[in-house]
Design a protein around this motif. Structure first.
Motif: not given
Length: 199
Positions: A129-149
């Motif tokens: 799927g499509l992966l998004q990596i964001s930096s929040v307060d010095g830590a990395f957060e991941m979100a994955v997008f697929g058929p639901t989106e």
């Protein structure tokens, strides 16, 4: 970049850049221009760098032989390096090298394409799927997008961010679509319906 070499063109002729003899039987799988540096990723997982003073081999990706380097992007804080089969590496001034794999909730370790947007988010085209990596307060957060989106396929093979900040995604079998990075919703394009043209 070709098998066993990288060439520069001066407007008249092609000239080979210095290249290690031990790596000449591998394909150059990726080139990235970082201003005063040129990077080449190889199908072996090696990463080479040329500057005005010569060539260096960066050793960290050699840990996973056979995982080709697929892309490399730069933003103000990090250098991101994707591989086909060994996840995503990043380098920063604080952390010389780190690796994201499935253990870190990466949807798949086969990553084809990367893009860093103006908001500092990293987008990755993966087999999961499509992966998004964001930096929040010095830590990395991941979100994955697929058929639901609304994505037509999980196997995202390429991506592009246009001037209106819309992502365009290409798929293994699902043609292509646009994706809004804010609403996290995909929109199918009529021309891509019943896609029969392959990747």
């Amino acid at each position: 970049g070709v098998r066993g070499g990288v060439y520069g063109f001066d407007g008249v002729a092609y000239h080979p850049l210095p290249f290690p003899d031990s790596l000449k039987h591998y394909d150059v799988s990726m080139l990235a221009d970082a201003g005063q540096q040129l990077f080449a990723g190889l199908s072996s997982g090696a990463l080479l760098c040329w500057t005005n003073t010569g060539m260096d081999q960066l050793p960290e990706l050699l840990m996973q032989a056979g995982a080709p380097v697929t892309d490399m992007v730069f933003n103000s804080r990090h250098t991101w390096i994707s591989t086909y089969g060994n996840g995503i590496w990043f380098r920063s001034e604080v952390d010389d090298k780190s690796l994201f794999t499935k253990v870190d909730k990466l949807p798949d370790e086969s990553v084809y394409d990367l893009h860093a947007d103006d908001a500092g988010k990293l987008w990755a085209a993966t087999d999961g799927g499509l992966l998004q990596i964001s930096s929040v307060d010095g830590a990395f957060e991941m979100a994955v997008f697929g058929p639901t989106e609304g994505l037509p396929d999980l196997l995202v093979t390429c991506l592009y961010l246009d001037e209106e900040n819309q992502l365009w995604l290409g798929f293994q079998d699902g043609g292509f679509c646009s994706f809004d990075p804010v609403s996290h919703q995909a929109q199918r394009i009529k021309a891509a319906e019943n896609w029969q043209a392959g990747r």
